[in-house]
Scaffold this motif. Structure first.
Motif, PDB file in Angstrom:
ATOM      1  N   LYS A 190     -46.870   1.576 -10.305  1.00 15.78           N
ATOM      2  CA  LYS A 190     -46.813   2.172  -9.107  1.00 15.78           C
ATOM      3  C   LYS A 190     -47.505   2.027  -7.987  1.00 15.78           C
ATOM      4  CE  LYS A 190     -50.500   5.717 -10.318  1.00 15.78           C
ATOM      5  NZ  LYS A 190     -50.542   7.197 -10.449  1.00 15.78           N
ATOM      6  N   TYR A 191     -48.745   1.123  -8.272  1.00 15.15           N
ATOM      7  CA  TYR A 191     -49.334   0.196  -7.177  1.00 15.15           C
ATOM      8  C   TYR A 191     -48.414  -0.719  -6.318  1.00 15.15           C
ATOM      9  CZ  TYR A 191     -49.535  -3.526 -10.377  1.00 15.15           C
ATOM     10  OH  TYR A 191     -49.134  -4.613 -11.250  1.00 15.15           O
ATOM     11  N   TYR A 252     -37.029  -2.132   0.053  1.00 17.24           N
ATOM     12  CA  TYR A 252     -38.501  -2.128  -0.200  1.00 17.24           C
ATOM     13  C   TYR A 252     -38.904  -3.542  -0.613  1.00 17.24           C
ATOM     14  CZ  TYR A 252     -43.184  -0.844  -1.106  1.00 17.24           C
ATOM     15  OH  TYR A 252     -44.760  -0.735  -1.205  1.00 17.24           O
ATOM     16  N   ASN A 253     -39.900  -4.158  -0.044  1.00 12.17           N
ATOM     17  CA  ASN A 253     -40.253  -5.423  -0.261  1.00 12.17           C
ATOM     18  C   ASN A 253     -41.653  -5.137  -0.775  1.00 12.17           C
ATOM     19  OD1 ASN A 253     -41.268  -8.131  -0.332  1.00 12.17           O
ATOM     20  ND2 ASN A 253     -40.652  -8.595   1.590  1.00 12.17           N
ATOM     21  N   THR A 254     -41.614  -5.266  -2.209  1.00 17.30           N
ATOM     22  CA  THR A 254     -43.040  -5.356  -2.927  1.00 17.30           C
ATOM     23  C   THR A 254     -44.181  -6.451  -2.546  1.00 17.30           C
ATOM     24  OG1 THR A 254     -42.089  -6.600  -4.785  1.00 17.30           O
ATOM     25  CG2 THR A 254     -41.985  -4.299  -4.960  1.00 17.30           C
ATOM     26  N   ALA A 255     -43.600  -7.331  -2.001  1.00 18.75           N
ATOM     27  CA  ALA A 255     -44.323  -8.359  -1.516  1.00 18.75           C
ATOM     28  C   ALA A 255     -45.515  -8.063  -0.398  1.00 18.75           C
ATOM     29  CB  ALA A 255     -43.897  -9.739  -1.079  1.00 18.75           C
ATOM     30  N   GLY A 257     -45.135  -4.541   0.844  1.00 17.86           N
ATOM     31  CA  GLY A 257     -45.108  -3.051   0.987  1.00 17.86           C
ATOM     32  C   GLY A 257     -44.545  -2.373   2.185  1.00 17.86           C
ATOM     33  N   LYS A 258     -43.665  -3.078   2.465  1.00 10.42           N
ATOM     34  CA  LYS A 258     -42.522  -2.630   3.721  1.00 10.42           C
ATOM     35  C   LYS A 258     -41.398  -2.695   3.436  1.00 10.42           C
ATOM     36  CE  LYS A 258     -45.837  -4.312   7.298  1.00 10.42           C
ATOM     37  NZ  LYS A 258     -46.038  -5.539   8.361  1.00 10.42           N
ATOM     38  N   PHE A 259     -40.548  -1.607   4.053  1.00  9.19           N
ATOM     39  CA  PHE A 259     -39.186  -1.530   4.063  1.00  9.19           C
ATOM     40  C   PHE A 259     -38.327  -2.460   4.802  1.00  9.19           C
ATOM     41  CE2 PHE A 259     -40.682   2.661   2.294  1.00  9.19           C
ATOM     42  CZ  PHE A 259     -39.978   2.967   1.213  1.00  9.19           C
ATOM     43  N   ASP A 260     -38.366  -3.737   4.564  1.00  9.16           N
ATOM     44  CA  ASP A 260     -37.896  -4.522   5.348  1.00  9.16           C
ATOM     45  C   ASP A 260     -36.800  -5.471   4.842  1.00  9.16           C
ATOM     46  OD1 ASP A 260     -39.427  -6.158   3.601  1.00  9.16           O
ATOM     47  OD2 ASP A 260     -40.848  -6.879   5.333  1.00  9.16           O
ATOM     48  N   HIS A 261     -36.319  -5.231   3.796  1.00 11.60           N
ATOM     49  CA  HIS A 261     -35.106  -5.662   3.125  1.00 11.60           C
ATOM     50  C   HIS A 261     -34.192  -4.917   3.216  1.00 11.60           C
ATOM     51  CE1 HIS A 261     -37.338  -8.088  -0.068  1.00 11.60           C
ATOM     52  NE2 HIS A 261     -37.309  -8.802   1.016  1.00 11.60           N
ATOM     53  N   VAL A 262     -33.602  -4.849   4.687  1.00 11.36           N
ATOM     54  CA  VAL A 262     -32.519  -3.897   5.139  1.00 11.36           C
ATOM     55  C   VAL A 262     -31.342  -4.675   5.578  1.00 11.36           C
ATOM     56  CG1 VAL A 262     -33.992  -2.221   5.964  1.00 11.36           C
ATOM     57  CG2 VAL A 262     -33.448  -4.151   7.565  1.00 11.36           C
ATOM     58  N   GLY A 263     -29.955  -4.077   5.673  1.00 14.16           N
ATOM     59  CA  GLY A 263     -29.082  -4.678   6.212  1.00 14.16           C
ATOM     60  C   GLY A 263     -28.220  -5.461   5.005  1.00 14.16           C
ATOM     61  N   GLU A 264     -28.030  -6.832   5.223  1.00 11.35           N
ATOM     62  CA  GLU A 264     -27.410  -7.757   4.405  1.00 11.35           C
ATOM     63  C   GLU A 264     -28.100  -7.755   3.060  1.00 11.35           C
ATOM     64  OE1 GLU A 264     -26.421 -12.567   4.171  1.00 11.35           O
ATOM     65  OE2 GLU A 264     -27.196 -11.598   6.070  1.00 11.35           O
ATOM     66  N   HIS A 265     -29.394  -7.891   2.914  1.00  7.40           N
ATOM     67  CA  HIS A 265     -30.077  -7.806   1.443  1.00  7.40           C
ATOM     68  C   HIS A 265     -29.672  -6.616   0.744  1.00  7.40           C
ATOM     69  CE1 HIS A 265     -33.228  -8.733  -1.436  1.00  7.40           C
ATOM     70  NE2 HIS A 265     -33.498  -7.356  -1.509  1.00  7.40           N
ATOM     71  N   VAL A 266     -29.528  -5.468   1.256  1.00 11.16           N
ATOM     72  CA  VAL A 266     -29.228  -4.224   0.512  1.00 11.16           C
ATOM     73  C   VAL A 266     -27.688  -4.278   0.153  1.00 11.16           C
ATOM     74  CG1 VAL A 266     -28.896  -1.696   0.769  1.00 11.16           C
ATOM     75  CG2 VAL A 266     -30.843  -2.741   1.632  1.00 11.16           C
ATOM     76  N   VAL A 267     -26.773  -4.632   0.856  1.00  9.81           N
ATOM     77  CA  VAL A 267     -25.578  -4.829   0.930  1.00  9.81           C
ATOM     78  C   VAL A 267     -25.143  -5.924  -0.233  1.00  9.81           C
ATOM     79  CG1 VAL A 267     -23.248  -5.495   2.166  1.00  9.81           C
ATOM     80  CG2 VAL A 267     -24.839  -3.883   3.221  1.00  9.81           C
ATOM     81  N   ARG A 268     -25.829  -6.704  -0.367  1.00 10.67           N
ATOM     82  CA  ARG A 268     -25.622  -7.790  -1.435  1.00 10.67           C
ATOM     83  C   ARG A 268     -26.074  -7.467  -2.568  1.00 10.67           C
ATOM     84  NH1 ARG A 268     -28.294 -12.768   1.687  1.00 10.67           N
ATOM     85  NH2 ARG A 268     -28.436 -13.909  -0.548  1.00 10.67           N
ATOM     86  N   GLN A 269     -26.664  -6.421  -2.844  1.00 10.49           N
ATOM     87  CA  GLN A 269     -27.039  -6.169  -4.335  1.00 10.49           C
ATOM     88  C   GLN A 269     -25.932  -5.454  -5.174  1.00 10.49           C
ATOM     89  OE1 GLN A 269     -30.226  -6.706  -5.061  1.00 10.49           O
ATOM     90  NE2 GLN A 269     -30.285  -7.927  -3.092  1.00 10.49           N
TER      91      GLN A 269
END
Length: 497
Positions: A190-191, A252-255, A257-269
């Protein structure tokens, strides 16, 4: 004769009959009476289809009480472990083997794309319950495999189509198992995750678990409205939570700790597109929902006959409701064919919904214009068959025998014409000749028939390939087990397990 089995057939919900067949001992009444019609007028059976008693035998004495026979254990096992449970076993086993490899760290894909395994399973669970997908499957099988393929193959097609619910329940439970594993893994590390991701993971898992619990057999069969409302609304809530959980998890970017994987990254999952598919499969049937005009005939206090505009092909069922989104109730459709002006539903009065149809008949009712296919829809696969039913089970059986001259109708019950009225009786006698019709009136005959004896004789006489059964739990159990023991291919009423 014991009281319980008699009630199982004589009950208004289970059956009515009047017997007629030159091959089996026959019975008919010459004085037909028109039933009282409360909403829409119909012609009496006497005018529509006169019946002469010249070649009809007098009612024989009540049959002797049959000796109770124990069902062989191998028959019980074969029928219990049917295609539904076999599908469930395969899906469940494959998924839990995968979960085992994931826990052991031997499956890198599961570690990298856990959301895809969650939503992928849920996607398949929703797909196999989709009316459009089901109709396409039935159409494909009935078009390409009818009559010419080996009988064992056609029986396998019917069994597969009837028991797709095994895939539905297997994938649904597996999807919940995968999301539990995913959430547990996130809590262990969880960290690395934002608290909102953990919270939405727990909420989504709980919503899915409640949805599954609402669909358990004892809930579905004994508390239908509870099942309908909870399974539907918690299911919709689960869909919304799945969207939120999928987006926040992939954004969410675990590297850093921010929600910066938005837009294209999410859609490609993968999980995103699985969720799109699941949403589409859930929404599509509701697009076909309409507030349709309905006329209701009340031939007796025990039955309501609903008449809708438009003819239908055989083997379809309709879902109807007084509310657009609350509980829907399924009934077999009776129609003379796609060319017909009307189709009918027989609603036996037993619960609050069907009682309201008699006490307060609506002029409009919610239904889905796209009907879903039942096991009878595969009747076109077979060269000749038998449709045996009790009581209101006629609603799911009659269209097959009306629209095909190669299907024999056996209908068991009590006081048929008085209970169901001249509309249903007229459809039977106008379209089904005495050479393929046996109606057993247990009120006149003094009790239930020797069902398996009759069925075996008709099966041999008619040279049938298969028997379709629509009855209550007791009747279905007896007939289906009797057929299996006698080596007669048969498919009975299915209660989701």
């Amino acid at each position: 004769m014991s009281t319980k089995p008699v009630l199982a057939y004589n009950d208004a919900e289970k059956g009515t009959l009047d017997a007629r067949s030159p091959q089996i001992a026959d019975l008919a009444r010459n004085d037909k009476k028109a039933a009282d019609i409360d909403v829409f007028p119909v012609q009496s059976l006497k005018k529509d289809a006169p019946v002469t008693p010249s070649d009809v035998a007098k009612p024989p004495p009540a049959p002797a009480k049959p000796a109770k026979q124990s069902v062989p254990k191998w028959v019980l096992w074969i029928i219990w472990y049917n295609s539904y449970r076999r599908f469930f076993t395969v899906v469940f086993t494959v998924n839990f083997i995968g979960i085992g490899f994931a826990i052991a760290g031997k499956w890198p894909y599961a570690a990298q794309y856990p959301g895809a395994l969650v939503v992928g399973n849920l996607n398949v669970a929703v797909l196999v319950r989709n009316e459009i997908f089901g109709r396409c499957l039935y159409l494909f099988v009935n078009t390409f495999f009818a009559k010419w393929t080996p009988l064992w193959f056609r029986l396998g097609c019917t069994s597969t189509l009837q028991h797709l619910g095994g895939i539905h329940s297997g994938c649904a439970i597996s999807g919940v198992a995968w999301i539990v594993l995913m959430v547990v893994h996130q809590f262990k590390t969880k960290y690395m995750f934002n608290d909102s991701i953990l919270a939405f993971g727990v909420i989504t898992a709980v919503m899915l678990f409640v949805t599954i619990c609402a669909g358990l057999p004892w809930v579905r069969n004994t508390h239908h409205n509870v099942f309908e409302r909870n399974h539907r609304f918690f299911g919709w809530t689960s869909l919304c939570m799945t969207w939120v959980y999928t987006i926040v998890t992939n954004a969410y970017n675990t590297a850093d700790g921010k929600f910066d994987h938005v837009g294209e990254h999410v859609v490609r999952q993968q999980a995103f597109w699985y969720t799109v598919g699941m949403s589409t499969f859930i929404v599509l049937p509701w697009i076909c929902t309409r507030h349709a005009k309905v006329d209701i005939e009340l031939p007796s206090p025990k039955v309501a006959v609903l008449r809708f505009e438009r003819g239908m092909q055989q083997g379809l069922l309709a879902r109807i409701s007084r509310s657009a989104v609350k509980e829907y109730h399924a009934f077999g459709i009776i129609s003379e064919g796609t060319h017909a002006k009307y189709h009918y539903l027989i609603c036996g009065v037993q619960g609050d919904f069907t009682k309201s149809l008699v006490n307060d008949p609506p002029r409009r009712i919610w239904t889905r214009e796209l009907k879903f296919a039942g096991v009878s829809n595969t009747s076109t696969l077979y060269k000749r068959g038998i449709r045996i039913c009790t009581g209101t089970g006629l609603g799911a059986a009659l269209s097959t025998c009306i629209q095909s001259p190669y299907w024999y109708l056996i209908w068991i019950g009590s006081d048929q014409e008085k209970t169901f009225g001249p509309t249903i009786s007229g459809l039977i006698h106008r379209h089904i000749g005495p050479e393929r019709l046996l109606l057993w009136d247990s009120k006149i005959r003094g009790g239930r028939p020797p069902t398996m004896k009759i069925l075996k004789e008709v099966y041999e006489y008619w040279q049938a390939e298969v028997v379709f059964i629509t009855s209550n739990y007791v009747g279905n159990f007896e007939i289906q087990h009797g057929c299996k023991e006698a080596g007669i291919p048969a498919f009975g009423t299915l209660w989701d397990f």
